[in-house]
Design a protein around this motif. Structure first.
Motif, PDB file in Angstrom:
ATOM      1  N   ASN A 162      29.360  33.629  53.555  1.00 25.65           N
ATOM      2  CA  ASN A 162      30.530  33.954  52.734  1.00 25.65           C
ATOM      3  C   ASN A 162      30.443  33.276  51.369  1.00 25.65           C
ATOM      4  O   ASN A 162      30.860  33.844  50.362  1.00 25.65           O
ATOM      5  CB  ASN A 162      31.812  33.519  53.452  1.00 25.65           C
ATOM      6  N   VAL A 163      29.867  32.079  51.344  1.00 23.23           N
ATOM      7  CA  VAL A 163      29.730  31.359  50.072  1.00 23.23           C
ATOM      8  C   VAL A 163      28.776  32.106  49.144  1.00 23.23           C
ATOM      9  O   VAL A 163      29.070  32.313  47.952  1.00 23.23           O
ATOM     10  CB  VAL A 163      29.223  29.922  50.305  1.00 23.23           C
ATOM     11  N   LEU A 207      29.756  33.876  45.523  1.00 26.08           N
ATOM     12  CA  LEU A 207      29.098  33.593  44.250  1.00 26.08           C
ATOM     13  C   LEU A 207      28.615  34.882  43.586  1.00 26.08           C
ATOM     14  O   LEU A 207      28.713  35.044  42.372  1.00 26.08           O
ATOM     15  CB  LEU A 207      27.930  32.637  44.478  1.00 26.08           C
ATOM     16  N   GLN A 208      28.104  35.807  44.408  1.00 24.98           N
ATOM     17  CA  GLN A 208      27.660  37.093  43.868  1.00 24.98           C
ATOM     18  C   GLN A 208      28.813  37.858  43.235  1.00 24.98           C
ATOM     19  O   GLN A 208      28.707  38.333  42.088  1.00 24.98           O
ATOM     20  CB  GLN A 208      27.057  37.938  44.995  1.00 24.98           C
ATOM     21  N   TRP A 209      29.932  37.990  43.961  1.00 24.44           N
ATOM     22  CA  TRP A 209      31.041  38.787  43.448  1.00 24.44           C
ATOM     23  C   TRP A 209      31.773  38.086  42.306  1.00 24.44           C
ATOM     24  O   TRP A 209      32.368  38.744  41.446  1.00 24.44           O
ATOM     25  CB  TRP A 209      31.998  39.153  44.579  1.00 24.44           C
ATOM     26  N   ARG A 210      31.692  36.760  42.242  1.00 21.35           N
ATOM     27  CA  ARG A 210      32.267  36.043  41.100  1.00 21.35           C
ATOM     28  C   ARG A 210      31.509  36.393  39.822  1.00 21.35           C
ATOM     29  O   ARG A 210      32.115  36.627  38.761  1.00 21.35           O
ATOM     30  CB  ARG A 210      32.224  34.536  41.355  1.00 21.35           C
ATOM     31  N   TRP A 215      31.398  39.882  34.782  1.00 19.56           N
ATOM     32  CA  TRP A 215      30.815  40.973  33.988  1.00 19.56           C
ATOM     33  C   TRP A 215      31.768  42.158  33.899  1.00 19.56           C
ATOM     34  O   TRP A 215      31.917  42.777  32.838  1.00 19.56           O
ATOM     35  CB  TRP A 215      29.490  41.424  34.615  1.00 19.56           C
ATOM     36  N   ALA A 216      32.439  42.493  34.982  1.00 15.65           N
ATOM     37  CA  ALA A 216      33.144  43.773  35.098  1.00 15.65           C
ATOM     38  C   ALA A 216      34.556  43.790  34.521  1.00 15.65           C
ATOM     39  O   ALA A 216      35.065  44.868  34.188  1.00 15.65           O
ATOM     40  CB  ALA A 216      33.218  44.181  36.574  1.00 15.65           C
ATOM     41  N   ARG A 235      39.006  42.447  45.441  1.00 16.16           N
ATOM     42  CA  ARG A 235      39.238  42.338  46.882  1.00 16.16           C
ATOM     43  C   ARG A 235      38.031  41.703  47.583  1.00 16.16           C
ATOM     44  O   ARG A 235      38.189  40.860  48.458  1.00 16.16           O
ATOM     45  CB  ARG A 235      39.533  43.715  47.479  1.00 16.16           C
ATOM     46  N   LYS A 236      36.825  42.109  47.167  1.00 15.79           N
ATOM     47  CA  LYS A 236      35.615  41.488  47.733  1.00 15.79           C
ATOM     48  C   LYS A 236      35.580  39.998  47.378  1.00 15.79           C
ATOM     49  O   LYS A 236      35.236  39.148  48.213  1.00 15.79           O
ATOM     50  CB  LYS A 236      34.375  42.171  47.169  1.00 15.79           C
ATOM     51  N   LEU A 237      35.914  39.681  46.136  1.00 18.15           N
ATOM     52  CA  LEU A 237      35.894  38.294  45.682  1.00 18.15           C
ATOM     53  C   LEU A 237      36.835  37.434  46.529  1.00 18.15           C
ATOM     54  O   LEU A 237      36.456  36.352  47.007  1.00 18.15           O
ATOM     55  CB  LEU A 237      36.309  38.250  44.209  1.00 18.15           C
ATOM     56  N   LEU A 238      38.041  37.924  46.754  1.00 14.84           N
ATOM     57  CA  LEU A 238      39.026  37.172  47.544  1.00 14.84           C
ATOM     58  C   LEU A 238      38.615  37.087  49.009  1.00 14.84           C
ATOM     59  O   LEU A 238      38.783  36.043  49.649  1.00 14.84           O
ATOM     60  CB  LEU A 238      40.398  37.828  47.408  1.00 14.84           C
ATOM     61  N   LYS A 239      38.069  38.180  49.532  1.00 19.19           N
ATOM     62  CA  LYS A 239      37.617  38.195  50.924  1.00 19.19           C
ATOM     63  C   LYS A 239      36.589  37.101  51.183  1.00 19.19           C
ATOM     64  O   LYS A 239      36.706  36.324  52.143  1.00 19.19           O
ATOM     65  CB  LYS A 239      37.017  39.558  51.263  1.00 19.19           C
ATOM     66  N   TYR A 240      35.582  37.017  50.320  1.00 17.98           N
ATOM     67  CA  TYR A 240      34.525  36.039  50.540  1.00 17.98           C
ATOM     68  C   TYR A 240      34.974  34.622  50.166  1.00 17.98           C
ATOM     69  O   TYR A 240      34.459  33.641  50.730  1.00 17.98           O
ATOM     70  CB  TYR A 240      33.252  36.455  49.795  1.00 17.98           C
ATOM     71  N   LYS A 241      35.919  34.515  49.230  1.00 24.67           N
ATOM     72  CA  LYS A 241      36.462  33.191  48.909  1.00 24.67           C
ATOM     73  C   LYS A 241      37.197  32.637  50.109  1.00 24.67           C
ATOM     74  O   LYS A 241      37.012  31.469  50.492  1.00 24.67           O
ATOM     75  CB  LYS A 241      37.404  33.301  47.704  1.00 24.67           C
TER      76      LYS A 241
END
Length: 262
Positions: free
Chosen positions: A221-222, A226-229, A234-235, A250-256
């Motif tokens: 998850n970490v 980092l990838q989605w952050r 960029w986006a 949503r992906k960023l929050l999920k993995y956070k």
């Protein structure tokens, strides 16, 4: 067909496999050069690469300053910058191409199909026969959305052929990420260029599954957070649509949230 492709092979402690990888690139009229980027291995990989360079004139061996170890992203980026041909194909040093690797590439040129890159499936082996691919043909203008969603799978580095100019425009592989640099870059390529699917049913490369694969042991998850952050940074100010921005957040929050429990 004239030579149009530079093949980039990052090499790190792959003395057992690198010869098979290089020999799988032989006989393709599309390949103008194979660039081995030796990444500070502690085994005999460098010597193996030197021997391959002396045996085959289209093989070029390079390394980082002082033969430092800088990781796969920096190694691929170095190879891309040094490439002399307009298209780039990637191959990991422990994997190998199938004989059909550039069939779609040839077909697209013959049919004058417009593309900046072609993605096709690969197949895992050594205990797994899973095929790794986009599971349906996706219009290039919708590819970014489906890569963000992950609905129809993903594509592997060994299955991508792409213009050097597009890679540079997209900013190359992010060297701050230890894992998932490819996933992060594919989103940018889909935004800036026209990526099309080749034959999505027949693998163009074989991917060896073994204990040395970073992706099998390091994904968490970490690492995904980092990838989605990086992707969100960029986006957020790019015209990718509100739905896509929402999905990235949503992906960023999920993995956070997931990372807090690891």
């Amino acid at each position: 067909m004239e030579k149009k492709v530079s093949v980039i092979i990052p090499v790190f402690e792959a003395e057992e496999y690198i010869e098979e990888a290089v020999k799988s690139t032989l006989g393709f009229s599309e390949i103008g050069e194979v660039i081995l980027v030796e990444d500070g291995s502690k085994d005999n990989s460098f010597l193996k690469c030197k021997k391959l360079e002396s045996d085959f004139e289209f093989i070029k061996l390079v390394s980082h300053t002082n033969r430092e170890n800088k990781g796969a992203s920096a190694s691929r980026n170095l190879g891309i910058k040094l490439a002399n041909f307009p298209f780039i194909a990637f191959l990991d040093a422990d994997d190998y191409f199938q004989p059909n690797r550039f069939k779609s590439f040839r077909d697209f040129f013959e049919k004058s199909i417009d593309f900046d890159g072609i993605y096709e499936p690969v197949q895992y082996f050594n205990g797994s026969q899973k095929i790794y691919r986009i599971k349906k043909n996706i219009p290039p203008e919708k590819l970014l959305h489906y890569l963000i969603r992950g609905t129809y799978g993903h594509f592997h580095t060994n299955g991508l052929l792409v213009k050097k100019d597009l890679l540079i425009k997209a900013g190359l592989f992010n060297e701050s990420l230890r894992l998932h640099q490819d996933s992060e870059l594919w989103l940018k390529l889909a935004f800036y260029g026209r990526l099309v699917s080749g034959n999505i049913n027949t693998p163009v490369a074989m991917v060896r599954v073994h204990s040395g694969n970073r992706i099998w042991s390091g994904t968490s998850n970490v690492s995904r957070f980092l990838q989605w952050r990086v992707t969100w940074a960029w986006a957020w100010n790019k015209p990718i649509g509100l739905l896509n921005k929402f999905l990235i957040l949503r992906k960023l929050l999920k993995y956070k949230i997931g990372s807090l429990s690891e």
